[in-house]
Design a protein around this motif. Structure first.
Motif, PDB file in Angstrom:
ATOM      1  N   GLU A   1      -7.544  -5.180  18.361  1.00  0.00           N
ATOM      2  CA  GLU A   1      -7.885  -6.585  18.531  1.00  0.00           C
ATOM      3  C   GLU A   1      -6.937  -7.456  17.735  1.00  0.00           C
ATOM      4  O   GLU A   1      -6.445  -7.052  16.698  1.00  0.00           O
ATOM      5  N   ASN A   2      -6.714  -8.663  18.218  1.00  0.00           N
ATOM      6  CA  ASN A   2      -5.855  -9.600  17.493  1.00  0.00           C
ATOM      7  C   ASN A   2      -6.627 -10.239  16.362  1.00  0.00           C
ATOM      8  O   ASN A   2      -7.741 -10.693  16.548  1.00  0.00           O
ATOM      9  N   ILE A   3      -6.017 -10.248  15.207  1.00  0.00           N
ATOM     10  CA  ILE A   3      -6.597 -11.005  14.100  1.00  0.00           C
ATOM     11  C   ILE A   3      -5.641 -12.134  13.817  1.00  0.00           C
ATOM     12  O   ILE A   3      -4.441 -12.020  14.055  1.00  0.00           O
ATOM     13  N   ASP A   4      -6.164 -13.253  13.345  1.00  0.00           N
ATOM     14  CA  ASP A   4      -5.276 -14.383  13.139  1.00  0.00           C
ATOM     15  C   ASP A   4      -4.314 -14.117  11.979  1.00  0.00           C
ATOM     16  O   ASP A   4      -4.512 -13.232  11.154  1.00  0.00           O
ATOM     17  N   LYS A   5      -3.252 -14.878  11.970  1.00  0.00           N
ATOM     18  CA  LYS A   5      -2.164 -14.668  11.006  1.00  0.00           C
ATOM     19  C   LYS A   5      -2.618 -14.857   9.564  1.00  0.00           C
ATOM     20  O   LYS A   5      -2.176 -14.144   8.675  1.00  0.00           O
ATOM     21  N   LYS A   6      -3.511 -15.796   9.307  1.00  0.00           N
ATOM     22  CA  LYS A   6      -3.993 -16.022   7.934  1.00  0.00           C
ATOM     23  C   LYS A   6      -4.747 -14.796   7.417  1.00  0.00           C
ATOM     24  O   LYS A   6      -4.536 -14.357   6.300  1.00  0.00           O
ATOM     25  N   LEU A   7      -5.615 -14.265   8.269  1.00  0.00           N
ATOM     26  CA  LEU A   7      -6.373 -13.085   7.878  1.00  0.00           C
ATOM     27  C   LEU A   7      -5.434 -11.899   7.668  1.00  0.00           C
ATOM     28  O   LEU A   7      -5.563 -11.147   6.709  1.00  0.00           O
ATOM     29  N   GLU A   8      -4.477 -11.773   8.553  1.00  0.00           N
ATOM     30  CA  GLU A   8      -3.492 -10.696   8.431  1.00  0.00           C
ATOM     31  C   GLU A   8      -2.736 -10.809   7.108  1.00  0.00           C
ATOM     32  O   GLU A   8      -2.524  -9.812   6.412  1.00  0.00           O
ATOM     33  N   HIS A   9      -2.370 -12.035   6.747  1.00  0.00           N
ATOM     34  CA  HIS A   9      -1.656 -12.270   5.489  1.00  0.00           C
ATOM     35  C   HIS A   9      -2.532 -11.907   4.289  1.00  0.00           C
ATOM     36  O   HIS A   9      -2.079 -11.257   3.342  1.00  0.00           O
ATOM     37  N   ILE A  10      -3.783 -12.315   4.329  1.00  0.00           N
ATOM     38  CA  ILE A  10      -4.708 -12.021   3.225  1.00  0.00           C
ATOM     39  C   ILE A  10      -4.882 -10.509   3.072  1.00  0.00           C
ATOM     40  O   ILE A  10      -4.837  -9.973   1.966  1.00  0.00           O
ATOM     41  N   LEU A  11      -5.054  -9.828   4.187  1.00  0.00           N
ATOM     42  CA  LEU A  11      -5.271  -8.381   4.142  1.00  0.00           C
ATOM     43  C   LEU A  11      -4.022  -7.606   3.729  1.00  0.00           C
ATOM     44  O   LEU A  11      -4.122  -6.477   3.254  1.00  0.00           O
ATOM     45  N   SER A  12      -2.862  -8.198   3.902  1.00  0.00           N
ATOM     46  CA  SER A  12      -1.621  -7.485   3.577  1.00  0.00           C
ATOM     47  C   SER A  12      -1.529  -7.125   2.101  1.00  0.00           C
ATOM     48  O   SER A  12      -0.813  -6.196   1.728  1.00  0.00           O
ATOM     49  N   SER A  13      -2.265  -7.827   1.250  1.00  0.00           N
ATOM     50  CA  SER A  13      -2.231  -7.516  -0.184  1.00  0.00           C
ATOM     51  C   SER A  13      -3.222  -6.411  -0.559  1.00  0.00           C
ATOM     52  O   SER A  13      -3.236  -5.957  -1.696  1.00  0.00           O
ATOM     53  N   CYS A  14      -4.027  -5.974   0.400  1.00  0.00           N
ATOM     54  CA  CYS A  14      -5.016  -4.923   0.142  1.00  0.00           C
ATOM     55  C   CYS A  14      -4.411  -3.539   0.413  1.00  0.00           C
ATOM     56  O   CYS A  14      -3.458  -3.406   1.176  1.00  0.00           O
ATOM     57  N   GLN A  15      -5.022  -2.543  -0.182  1.00  0.00           N
ATOM     58  CA  GLN A  15      -4.614  -1.168   0.096  1.00  0.00           C
ATOM     59  C   GLN A  15      -4.901  -0.840   1.556  1.00  0.00           C
ATOM     60  O   GLN A  15      -5.864  -1.352   2.131  1.00  0.00           O
ATOM     61  N   PRO A  16      -4.088   0.012   2.180  1.00  0.00           N
ATOM     62  CA  PRO A  16      -4.288   0.347   3.599  1.00  0.00           C
ATOM     63  C   PRO A  16      -5.701   0.838   3.922  1.00  0.00           C
ATOM     64  O   PRO A  16      -6.253   0.475   4.960  1.00  0.00           O
ATOM     65  N   SER A  17      -6.298   1.634   3.048  1.00  0.00           N
ATOM     66  CA  SER A  17      -7.651   2.126   3.330  1.00  0.00           C
ATOM     67  C   SER A  17      -8.663   0.983   3.345  1.00  0.00           C
ATOM     68  O   SER A  17      -9.609   0.984   4.139  1.00  0.00           O
ATOM     69  N   ILE A  18      -8.462  -0.007   2.480  1.00  0.00           N
ATOM     70  CA  ILE A  18      -9.354  -1.172   2.446  1.00  0.00           C
ATOM     71  C   ILE A  18      -9.131  -2.032   3.690  1.00  0.00           C
ATOM     72  O   ILE A  18     -10.090  -2.530   4.295  1.00  0.00           O
ATOM     73  N   GLN A  19      -7.874  -2.197   4.084  1.00  0.00           N
ATOM     74  CA  GLN A  19      -7.560  -2.935   5.316  1.00  0.00           C
ATOM     75  C   GLN A  19      -8.246  -2.279   6.513  1.00  0.00           C
ATOM     76  O   GLN A  19      -8.882  -2.960   7.318  1.00  0.00           O
ATOM     77  N   ASP A  20      -8.092  -0.959   6.621  1.00  0.00           N
ATOM     78  CA  ASP A  20      -8.682  -0.227   7.750  1.00  0.00           C
ATOM     79  C   ASP A  20     -10.203  -0.381   7.783  1.00  0.00           C
ATOM     80  O   ASP A  20     -10.779  -0.619   8.838  1.00  0.00           O
ATOM     81  N   ALA A  21     -10.833  -0.249   6.620  1.00  0.00           N
ATOM     82  CA  ALA A  21     -12.287  -0.385   6.552  1.00  0.00           C
ATOM     83  C   ALA A  21     -12.714  -1.798   6.948  1.00  0.00           C
ATOM     84  O   ALA A  21     -13.691  -1.982   7.691  1.00  0.00           O
ATOM     85  N   PHE A  22     -11.973  -2.793   6.463  1.00  0.00           N
ATOM     86  CA  PHE A  22     -12.304  -4.179   6.793  1.00  0.00           C
ATOM     87  C   PHE A  22     -12.177  -4.413   8.301  1.00  0.00           C
ATOM     88  O   PHE A  22     -13.077  -4.982   8.926  1.00  0.00           O
ATOM     89  N   LEU A  23     -11.068  -3.994   8.882  1.00  0.00           N
ATOM     90  CA  LEU A  23     -10.834  -4.208  10.311  1.00  0.00           C
ATOM     91  C   LEU A  23     -11.849  -3.438  11.170  1.00  0.00           C
ATOM     92  O   LEU A  23     -12.295  -3.943  12.198  1.00  0.00           O
ATOM     93  N   ARG A  24     -12.236  -2.258  10.736  1.00  0.00           N
ATOM     94  CA  ARG A  24     -13.248  -1.486  11.453  1.00  0.00           C
ATOM     95  C   ARG A  24     -14.588  -2.236  11.432  1.00  0.00           C
ATOM     96  O   ARG A  24     -15.254  -2.374  12.455  1.00  0.00           O
ATOM     97  N   ASP A  25     -14.952  -2.760  10.263  1.00  0.00           N
ATOM     98  CA  ASP A  25     -16.213  -3.503  10.149  1.00  0.00           C
ATOM     99  C   ASP A  25     -16.147  -4.832  10.907  1.00  0.00           C
ATOM    100  O   ASP A  25     -17.146  -5.253  11.501  1.00  0.00           O
TER     101      ASP A  25
END
Length: 151
Positions: A1-25
């Motif tokens: 799914e597409n996430i907006d650029k701001k959210l993508e930017h915010i998540l880029s500072s998180c660890q990949p496992s945290i990003q994955d969990a967030f996007l899954r939820d």
């Protein structure tokens, strides 16, 4: 799914496992939002949105009217054209409540994408022009034909 650029930017500072969990939820939450309405209601809203996109495209604007500060005149014309049948899905005039459903569906699509409800004024109330159009249309409509239940 597409996430907006701001959210993508915010998540880029998180660890990949945290990003994955967030996007899954987030995906699960998005699916829950979709399941929150019946299939028929969702189908109707989709049809209403398509009519709105057709309308704004013909005028040469993006569907979210982002370059326009006063969006109410566009909503009024859309509301009127749906009412008269020019933009109703079946091409026939519709009753006030049906035309109101089109406008509500468009506004809900805006809100589902994190944008403001275009029907509201600066006081967060439905704009008086839209309210009065609806009252006028309700007065024009004949009473609904209801069959009284047999006791």
């Amino acid at each position: 799914e597409n996430i907006d650029k701001k959210l993508e930017h915010i998540l880029s500072s998180c660890q990949p496992s945290i990003q994955d969990a967030f996007l899954r939820d987030l995906s699960s939450a998005t699916q829950a939002v979709r399941r929150g309405v019946s299939t028929g209601r969702a189908s109707g809203a989709n049809t209403h949105w398509k009519q709105w996109v057709k309308f704004t495209t013909e005028l040469g604007f993006d569907p979210f009217l982002e370059a326009i500060t006063n969006q109410i005149p566009f909503l009024q014309v859309f509301f009127h054209r749906v009412r008269t049948g020019a933009l109703a899905a079946n091409g026939n005039p519709v009753r006030a409540r049906s035309a109101e459903d089109y406008l509500r569906s468009v506004a809900q699509t805006f809100m589902l994408l994190g944008k403001a409800d275009p029907r509201l004024n600066q006081f967060h109330e439905k704009d008086i022009r839209i309210t009065r159009m609806l009252k006028s249309y309700n007065k024009e409509d004949s009473p609904p034909h209801r069959v009284k239940p047999i006791p």
